[in-house]
Design a protein around this motif. Structure first.
Motif, PDB file in Angstrom:
ATOM      1  N   TYR A  94    -118.124 -82.422 -24.256  1.00  0.00           N
ATOM      2  CA  TYR A  94    -117.201 -83.019 -23.429  1.00  0.00           C
ATOM      3  C   TYR A  94    -118.077 -84.462 -22.855  1.00  0.00           C
ATOM      4  O   TYR A  94    -117.332 -85.183 -22.831  1.00  0.00           O
ATOM      5  CB  TYR A  94    -117.192 -81.988 -22.159  1.00  0.00           C
ATOM      6  CG  TYR A  94    -116.641 -82.696 -20.906  1.00  0.00           C
ATOM      7  CD1 TYR A  94    -114.959 -82.715 -21.071  1.00  0.00           C
ATOM      8  CD2 TYR A  94    -117.071 -83.285 -19.869  1.00  0.00           C
ATOM      9  CE1 TYR A  94    -114.372 -83.485 -19.950  1.00  0.00           C
ATOM     10  CE2 TYR A  94    -116.509 -83.696 -18.749  1.00  0.00           C
ATOM     11  CZ  TYR A  94    -115.132 -83.922 -18.938  1.00  0.00           C
ATOM     12  OH  TYR A  94    -114.666 -84.709 -17.846  1.00  0.00           O
ATOM     13  N   LEU A 103    -116.984 -76.430 -16.773  1.00  0.00           N
ATOM     14  CA  LEU A 103    -116.958 -75.521 -18.100  1.00  0.00           C
ATOM     15  C   LEU A 103    -117.949 -74.633 -18.151  1.00  0.00           C
ATOM     16  O   LEU A 103    -117.847 -73.353 -18.436  1.00  0.00           O
ATOM     17  CB  LEU A 103    -117.229 -76.835 -19.371  1.00  0.00           C
ATOM     18  CG  LEU A 103    -116.064 -77.431 -19.887  1.00  0.00           C
ATOM     19  CD1 LEU A 103    -116.584 -78.373 -20.817  1.00  0.00           C
ATOM     20  CD2 LEU A 103    -114.864 -76.535 -20.258  1.00  0.00           C
ATOM     21  N   TYR A 104    -119.224 -75.009 -17.469  1.00  0.00           N
ATOM     22  CA  TYR A 104    -120.273 -73.864 -17.323  1.00  0.00           C
ATOM     23  C   TYR A 104    -119.794 -72.763 -16.598  1.00  0.00           C
ATOM     24  O   TYR A 104    -119.957 -71.519 -16.939  1.00  0.00           O
ATOM     25  CB  TYR A 104    -121.660 -74.546 -16.969  1.00  0.00           C
ATOM     26  CG  TYR A 104    -122.457 -73.720 -16.600  1.00  0.00           C
ATOM     27  CD1 TYR A 104    -123.629 -73.286 -17.730  1.00  0.00           C
ATOM     28  CD2 TYR A 104    -122.810 -73.089 -15.302  1.00  0.00           C
ATOM     29  CE1 TYR A 104    -124.415 -72.193 -17.568  1.00  0.00           C
ATOM     30  CE2 TYR A 104    -124.035 -72.243 -15.032  1.00  0.00           C
ATOM     31  CZ  TYR A 104    -124.790 -71.785 -15.867  1.00  0.00           C
ATOM     32  OH  TYR A 104    -125.751 -70.928 -15.932  1.00  0.00           O
ATOM     33  N   ALA A 160    -119.476 -76.682 -26.584  1.00  0.00           N
ATOM     34  CA  ALA A 160    -118.405 -77.223 -25.788  1.00  0.00           C
ATOM     35  C   ALA A 160    -118.648 -77.945 -24.742  1.00  0.00           C
ATOM     36  O   ALA A 160    -118.151 -79.091 -24.185  1.00  0.00           O
ATOM     37  CB  ALA A 160    -117.409 -76.061 -25.355  1.00  0.00           C
ATOM     38  N   ILE A 161    -119.810 -77.626 -23.770  1.00  0.00           N
ATOM     39  CA  ILE A 161    -120.269 -78.131 -22.614  1.00  0.00           C
ATOM     40  C   ILE A 161    -120.855 -79.579 -23.082  1.00  0.00           C
ATOM     41  O   ILE A 161    -120.810 -80.611 -22.618  1.00  0.00           O
ATOM     42  CB  ILE A 161    -120.952 -77.338 -21.989  1.00  0.00           C
ATOM     43  CG1 ILE A 161    -120.725 -76.166 -21.296  1.00  0.00           C
ATOM     44  CG2 ILE A 161    -122.004 -78.195 -20.842  1.00  0.00           C
ATOM     45  CD1 ILE A 161    -121.434 -75.081 -20.837  1.00  0.00           C
ATOM     46  N   VAL A 178    -116.817 -71.566 -15.773  1.00  0.00           N
ATOM     47  CA  VAL A 178    -115.643 -70.937 -16.651  1.00  0.00           C
ATOM     48  C   VAL A 178    -116.288 -69.979 -17.649  1.00  0.00           C
ATOM     49  O   VAL A 178    -115.805 -68.853 -17.629  1.00  0.00           O
ATOM     50  CB  VAL A 178    -114.763 -71.938 -17.276  1.00  0.00           C
ATOM     51  CG1 VAL A 178    -113.702 -71.114 -18.417  1.00  0.00           C
ATOM     52  CG2 VAL A 178    -113.886 -72.810 -16.015  1.00  0.00           C
ATOM     53  N   PHE A 179    -117.343 -70.453 -18.570  1.00  0.00           N
ATOM     54  CA  PHE A 179    -117.998 -69.735 -19.434  1.00  0.00           C
ATOM     55  C   PHE A 179    -118.532 -68.762 -18.933  1.00  0.00           C
ATOM     56  O   PHE A 179    -118.793 -67.585 -19.377  1.00  0.00           O
ATOM     57  CB  PHE A 179    -118.710 -70.669 -20.556  1.00  0.00           C
ATOM     58  CG  PHE A 179    -117.963 -71.505 -21.508  1.00  0.00           C
ATOM     59  CD1 PHE A 179    -117.105 -70.979 -22.095  1.00  0.00           C
ATOM     60  CD2 PHE A 179    -118.406 -72.720 -21.531  1.00  0.00           C
ATOM     61  CE1 PHE A 179    -116.314 -71.775 -22.984  1.00  0.00           C
ATOM     62  CE2 PHE A 179    -117.437 -73.547 -22.429  1.00  0.00           C
ATOM     63  CZ  PHE A 179    -116.351 -73.015 -23.086  1.00  0.00           C
ATOM     64  N   ALA A 206    -120.177 -71.892 -26.325  1.00  0.00           N
ATOM     65  CA  ALA A 206    -119.991 -72.457 -25.147  1.00  0.00           C
ATOM     66  C   ALA A 206    -120.772 -73.625 -24.858  1.00  0.00           C
ATOM     67  O   ALA A 206    -120.514 -74.660 -24.129  1.00  0.00           O
ATOM     68  CB  ALA A 206    -120.318 -71.289 -24.178  1.00  0.00           C
ATOM     69  N   TRP A 207    -122.158 -73.528 -25.136  1.00  0.00           N
ATOM     70  CA  TRP A 207    -122.932 -74.778 -25.075  1.00  0.00           C
ATOM     71  C   TRP A 207    -122.510 -76.121 -25.948  1.00  0.00           C
ATOM     72  O   TRP A 207    -122.424 -77.116 -25.331  1.00  0.00           O
ATOM     73  CB  TRP A 207    -124.500 -74.464 -25.234  1.00  0.00           C
ATOM     74  CG  TRP A 207    -125.136 -73.503 -24.170  1.00  0.00           C
ATOM     75  CD1 TRP A 207    -125.432 -72.123 -24.438  1.00  0.00           C
ATOM     76  CD2 TRP A 207    -125.311 -74.128 -23.023  1.00  0.00           C
ATOM     77  NE1 TRP A 207    -126.175 -71.985 -23.031  1.00  0.00           N
ATOM     78  CE2 TRP A 207    -126.307 -72.926 -22.441  1.00  0.00           C
ATOM     79  CE3 TRP A 207    -125.292 -75.303 -22.347  1.00  0.00           C
ATOM     80  CZ2 TRP A 207    -126.526 -73.163 -21.127  1.00  0.00           C
ATOM     81  CZ3 TRP A 207    -125.693 -75.366 -21.029  1.00  0.00           C
ATOM     82  CH2 TRP A 207    -126.132 -74.303 -20.412  1.00  0.00           C
ATOM     83  N   GLY A 249    -117.349 -82.325 -15.247  1.00  0.00           N
ATOM     84  CA  GLY A 249    -116.440 -81.629 -16.406  1.00  0.00           C
ATOM     85  C   GLY A 249    -117.442 -80.665 -16.936  1.00  0.00           C
ATOM     86  O   GLY A 249    -117.316 -79.585 -17.261  1.00  0.00           O
ATOM     87  N   CYS A 250    -118.841 -80.958 -17.063  1.00  0.00           N
ATOM     88  CA  CYS A 250    -119.897 -79.573 -17.715  1.00  0.00           C
ATOM     89  C   CYS A 250    -119.889 -78.790 -16.797  1.00  0.00           C
ATOM     90  O   CYS A 250    -120.034 -77.642 -17.165  1.00  0.00           O
ATOM     91  CB  CYS A 250    -121.077 -80.494 -17.731  1.00  0.00           C
ATOM     92  SG  CYS A 250    -121.111 -81.792 -19.259  1.00  0.00           S
TER      93      CYS A 250
END
Length: 330
Positions: A282, A320-321, A278-279, A323-324, A275-276, A316-317
Motif C-alpha cells: 500500500y 489494513l492491519y 498487502a500492508i 482488517v487483517f 497480509a503483510w 492505510g497501513c
C-alpha cells in the motif's frame, strides 16, 4: 529393527512328570532337557544322540531357516520326535527397536533339546514357569517333555506379549509428541515405529501359522500339549497381532493428522505473508502515485503535500492491519 545372534548359556536339567523341580531327577522317568549355546552345538548334540535323527532334522527343519527372514517350522521327524524352529522377538527401550532371534526345540519321548539366539530369554521364562509351584499329582498330568514343550511355547508367547505392550507404550509416547507443537518433525519417529511393528508381526505370524501342527496326533504319536491349551495360546497370538495392527493403524492416523496440521500451519503462514505483503504494498502504491512527474498533477505544489502523503500511508497501513487482524490473518 535388528537381528541378534547372541547365544545364551547352555545348561542341562531334569523335569519330572509330577511337578518335580527343574534340576532334580524324578524318581520315575525324568525328562532330560539339554540347552545348547547355538545352532551348531544343538546339531552336534542331536548327532551324538541319534545320527539318523540328525539327518532328518537337518534336511527338513534347519535348511528351511532363512538368514534375514523370520521362518517358523514344525516337523514331526517320526512318531516320537517333533522339531520346532521359530523366530523370537524382544524390544529395547533405548533405541525403540524390535529385535529378532531364533528358538529351536526338539522334543522326544524322554528328552528335550533346545537352542536360542538373541536376548528374548524364552528359556529363562520356561524355567521360571517350570519352577513355579503347582499340584504334585493331578489327573491327566503331562509328561516331563510335554511340560517343557508347553513351558517353551508359553514363554515364547509371553515374550511376544511383552513386545506388544512395549510397542503400545511407545505409540502412546509418540502420540504426545505428535500433538506437541514445540517438538521437532515426528515423521521419522512415526515411520521407525511403524517399521518395528511390522517387524514384530513378521516374526509373530509364522509362529501362529505353525502352532496347530503341535496338536497333530496318531495312534502312536503323542501331542506336545493338549489341544485346548494350544488353542488358547493361538488365540493369544491372534490377540497380540490384532493389537499390533491397531497400533499400526493409530500411527497411520497420527501421520495423517500431523500432515493435516502441517498443511494448516502452511495455510496460516501463507495468510500472514499475504497480509503483510498487502500492508507493505500500500505505501509503495501511494509513493508511486505521488512520485509521478506529470506537469499538471494535483497537489504537486501543495505546501502540506509531503506530510499528507506520509499520513495517508500510515493510516492505510493501520486500517489494513486492523482488517487483517479482525479476519484472523494476523
Amino acid at each position: 529393527m535388528a537381528d541378534e545372534e547372541t547365544g545364551t548359556v547352555a545348561g542341562e536339567w531334569f523335569v519330572g512328570a509330577h511337578g518335580a523341580p527343574v534340576g532334580a531327577a524324578d524318581a520315575a522317568h525324568p525328562a532330560r532337557w539339554v540347552h545348547a549355546e547355538d545352532r551348531s552345538e544343538f546339531l552336534a548334540v542331536v548327532a551324538e544322540l541319534d545320527p539318523g535323527l540328525h539327518e532328518r532334522l537337518a534336511a527338513s527343519v534347519v535348511t528351511r531357516a532363512a538368514p534375514h527372514r523370520p521362518v517358523a517350522v514344525v516337523r514331526w521327524l517320526d512318531d516320537d520326535w517333533v522339531a520346532v524352529l521359530t523366530p523370537t522377538v524382544w524390544f529395547t527401550e533405548d533405541d525403540r527397536q524390535v529385535h529378532t532371534g531364533e528358538l529351536g526345540v526338539l522334543v522326544g519321548p524322554d528328552a528335550v533339546l533346545t537352542f536360542e539366539t538373541g536376548a528374548a530369554r524364552v528359556r529363562d521364562r520356561a524355567l521360571e514357569r517350570l519352577r513355579a509351584p503347582g499340584p504334585a499329582h493331578a489327573p491327566g498330568r503331562p509328561s516331563g517333555t510335554q511340560r517343557v514343550g508347553l513351558a517353551l511355547v508359553l514363554g515364547l508367547v509371553g515374550v511376544a506379549s511383552d513386545v506388544e505392550v512395549a510397542l503400545g507404550d511407545a505409540v502412546a509416547d509418540t502420540e504426545r509428541v505428535v500433538f506437541d507443537r514445540r517438538t521437532a518433525d515426528p515423521v521419522q519417529r512415526l515411520y521407525d515405529l511403524k517399521r518395528e511393528i511390522t517387524e514384530a508381526r513378521r516374526a509373530l505370524l509364522p509362529m501362529a501359522a505353525e502352532l496347530p501342527e503341535l496338536t497333530e496326533t496318531t495312534d502312536s504319536r503323542r501331542a506336545v500339549a493338549d489341544r485346548r491349551t494350544l488353542e488358547r495360546v493361538a488365540s493369544t497370538v491372534e490377540r497380540i497381532d490384532r493389537h499390533l495392527d491397531a497400533h499400526d493403524d493409530l500411527l497411520s492416523d497420527m501421520l495423517q493428522v500431523h500432515l493435516s496440521q502441517v498443511s494448516v500451519r502452511q495455510n496460516e503462514d501463507m495468510r500472514k505473508i499475504s497480509a503483510w505483503a498487502a500492508i507493505l504494498v500500500y505505501p509503495t502504491v501511494v509513493a508511486g502515485v505521488y512520485g509521478m512527474n506529470f506537469t499538471h498533477m494535483p497537489e504537486l505544489h501543495w505546501l502540506l503535500g509531503y506530510p499528507f502523503a506520509l499520513a495517508l500511508m500510515v493510516v492505510g497501513c493501520v486500517v489494513l492491519y486492523r482488517v487483517f487482524r479482525r479476519v484472523g490473518w494476523l
